[in-house]
Structures are given as structure tokens and as C-alpha cells.
Design a protein around this motif. Sequence first.
Motif, short mmCIF file in Angstrom:
data_model
loop_
_atom_site.label_atom_id
_atom_site.label_comp_id
_atom_site.label_asym_id
_atom_site.label_seq_id
_atom_site.Cartn_x
_atom_site.Cartn_y
_atom_site.Cartn_z
N ASP A 51 0.81 -1.13 -0.05
CA ASP A 51 0.12 -0.03 0.15
C ASP A 51 0.85 1.26 -0.05
OD1 ASP A 51 -2.20 -1.53 -0.04
OD2 ASP A 51 -2.71 -1.35 2.02
N ARG A 52 1.84 1.23 0.68
CA ARG A 52 2.82 2.49 0.97
C ARG A 52 3.41 2.61 -0.43
NH1 ARG A 52 6.63 1.29 5.92
NH2 ARG A 52 6.01 -0.57 5.29
N PHE A 53 3.90 1.57 -0.85
CA PHE A 53 4.49 1.90 -2.57
C PHE A 53 3.82 2.27 -3.36
CE2 PHE A 53 6.40 0.42 -6.44
CZ PHE A 53 7.61 1.09 -6.32
N GLU A 54 2.32 1.76 -3.27
CA GLU A 54 1.44 2.18 -4.30
C GLU A 54 1.16 3.80 -4.13
OE1 GLU A 54 -2.02 -0.40 -4.09
OE2 GLU A 54 -0.96 -2.16 -5.06
N GLN A 55 0.98 4.23 -3.23
CA GLN A 55 0.95 5.49 -2.62
C GLN A 55 2.11 6.45 -3.17
OE1 GLN A 55 0.29 5.77 1.58
NE2 GLN A 55 -1.90 4.87 1.53
N LEU A 56 3.18 5.82 -2.97
CA LEU A 56 4.67 6.38 -3.57
C LEU A 56 4.40 6.63 -5.12
CD1 LEU A 56 7.45 5.30 -1.26
CD2 LEU A 56 6.73 7.69 -1.64
N GLY A 57 3.91 5.29 -5.69
CA GLY A 57 3.67 5.10 -7.13
C GLY A 57 2.99 6.26 -7.76
N VAL A 58 1.89 6.90 -6.98
CA VAL A 58 1.26 7.94 -7.37
C VAL A 58 1.92 9.19 -7.77
CG1 VAL A 58 -0.88 9.37 -7.08
CG2 VAL A 58 -0.96 7.12 -6.41
N LYS A 59 2.79 9.26 -6.87
CA LYS A 59 3.73 10.62 -6.96
C LYS A 59 4.83 10.21 -8.06
CE LYS A 59 2.97 11.65 -2.28
NZ LYS A 59 3.66 11.80 -1.09
N GLY A 60 4.99 8.98 -8.27
CA GLY A 60 6.11 8.59 -9.37
C GLY A 60 7.43 8.18 -8.87
N VAL A 61 7.87 7.09 -9.17
CA VAL A 61 9.09 6.37 -8.73
C VAL A 61 10.00 6.25 -9.80
CG1 VAL A 61 7.98 5.36 -6.70
CG2 VAL A 61 8.00 4.18 -9.02
N ASN A 62 11.41 6.03 -9.53
CA ASN A 62 12.21 5.67 -10.34
C ASN A 62 12.59 4.31 -10.40
OD1 ASN A 62 14.04 4.87 -8.38
ND2 ASN A 62 15.02 7.24 -8.31
N VAL A 63 13.54 3.93 -11.41
CA VAL A 63 13.28 2.23 -11.58
C VAL A 63 14.11 1.64 -10.68
CG1 VAL A 63 14.65 0.85 -13.11
CG2 VAL A 63 13.40 2.70 -14.34
N ALA A 64 15.07 2.41 -9.89
CA ALA A 64 16.03 1.96 -8.77
C ALA A 64 15.00 1.53 -7.68
CB ALA A 64 16.89 2.67 -8.37
N GLN A 65 14.09 2.38 -7.48
CA GLN A 65 12.87 2.31 -6.08
C GLN A 65 12.16 1.15 -6.72
OE1 GLN A 65 11.51 6.50 -6.06
NE2 GLN A 65 12.29 6.70 -4.38
N LEU A 66 11.68 0.95 -7.87
CA LEU A 66 10.68 0.05 -8.55
C LEU A 66 11.28 -1.40 -8.25
CD1 LEU A 66 8.03 -0.95 -9.73
CD2 LEU A 66 9.27 -0.49 -11.89
N LEU A 67 12.80 -1.53 -8.75
CA LEU A 67 13.54 -2.75 -8.55
C LEU A 67 13.78 -3.21 -7.10
CD1 LEU A 67 16.21 -2.21 -11.15
CD2 LEU A 67 14.27 -3.87 -11.36
N GLU A 68 14.03 -2.28 -6.23
CA GLU A 68 14.16 -2.36 -4.84
C GLU A 68 12.98 -2.96 -4.14
OE1 GLU A 68 14.64 0.46 -0.79
OE2 GLU A 68 16.11 0.83 -2.64
N PHE A 69 11.84 -2.36 -4.60
CA PHE A 69 10.35 -2.73 -3.94
C PHE A 69 10.22 -4.22 -4.43
CE2 PHE A 69 6.21 -3.51 -5.23
CZ PHE A 69 5.37 -3.22 -3.94
N ARG A 70 10.35 -4.27 -5.84
CA ARG A 70 10.02 -5.80 -6.12
C ARG A 70 10.94 -6.84 -5.62
NH1 ARG A 70 6.52 -7.56 -6.70
NH2 ARG A 70 5.53 -8.04 -7.19
N SER A 71 12.23 -6.39 -5.35
CA SER A 71 13.05 -7.41 -4.64
C SER A 71 12.60 -7.75 -3.26
CB SER A 71 14.64 -6.76 -4.71
OG SER A 71 15.21 -7.64 -3.92
#
Length: 152
Positions: A51-71
Motif C-alpha cells: 500500500d505504501r509503495f502504491e501511494q508513492l507510485g502515484v507521485k512517481g518512482v524511479n526504476v531503482a526504487q521499483l527494483l528495490e520494491f520488487r526485490s
Amino acid sequence: MKKSQRIKTIVDIKANQEKNALEVLGAVQRKHQGMQAQVEGLRNYRREYQDRFEQLGVKGVNVAQLLEFRSFIDKLDKAIMGQEKMLDSIEAEVVAKRKIWEELHHKTRSLQKVCDSALKVEMKQEAKQEQQEQDERASRIGRNNSSGMGNA
């Protein structure tokens, strides 16, 4: 030693085994409840993190943050799966321990019934023997009284 006393000794042994099996079952059930809470905690944490990541995603995330989240989510998923496997194993252990306790419980109850039955038989025999002894005494007293009267 009377039959009921011999059986009572066996009943006491079985009752003690049953008590021990019940204590083991209780310990495994507590372990199971703890593991369930742990798995549920991991699931909740994963949901909150998602949920927190999705809230951040609305603001926009970079690829590194996305990969870190997925990991991290993958690691959480693996941890949850591992905990669920352990939970399944503990559930099987609970079932096995319950079965052992139930078998001991039934054996103890059956032996208790046999012991009670033997005790009833012994009590009937003792009452019968006591009645025969009283009848015999009464008969002797009656004979002594009647023979004593004939001499007078």
C-alpha cells in the motif's frame, strides 16, 4: 491383590500417559497459534508495504526504487511461503498429537470401565460371602439355642 486393584494400577499408568499426551498436544497447539500469528503478521506487513509503495507510485518512482520494491516483495513472499509450509507441518503435528491423545483417552476410559466392573463383581462377591457368614452364624446360634433348651 484383587483384580480391580491390578486393573486400577494399569488405569493410573494409562491416565498418566494420557495426561502427558494432553500436555504435549497443548504445547503443539500453542506453537501452532504462535506460528499462525507470525504468518498473519508477515501478510499484514506485506499488504502495508504494498500500500505504501502504491501511494508513492502515484507521485512517481524511479526504476531503482521499483527494483528495490520488487526485490523486497519477492523476499517477503518467499518468507511467507516458508512460514506457511512450517504452519502446515505444525498443523499435521497437531493432528497426530490429537490422535495419540484420543487413543490414550479411549483406552483409559475403557480400562476404567473394566476396573469399575471388576470392582462391582468383587463387591457383590464380598456382600454374598458376608451374607453367607451371617446366615451361618445365625444358624449356629439357632442350633445352640434349640439344643440348650432341649437339655433343660
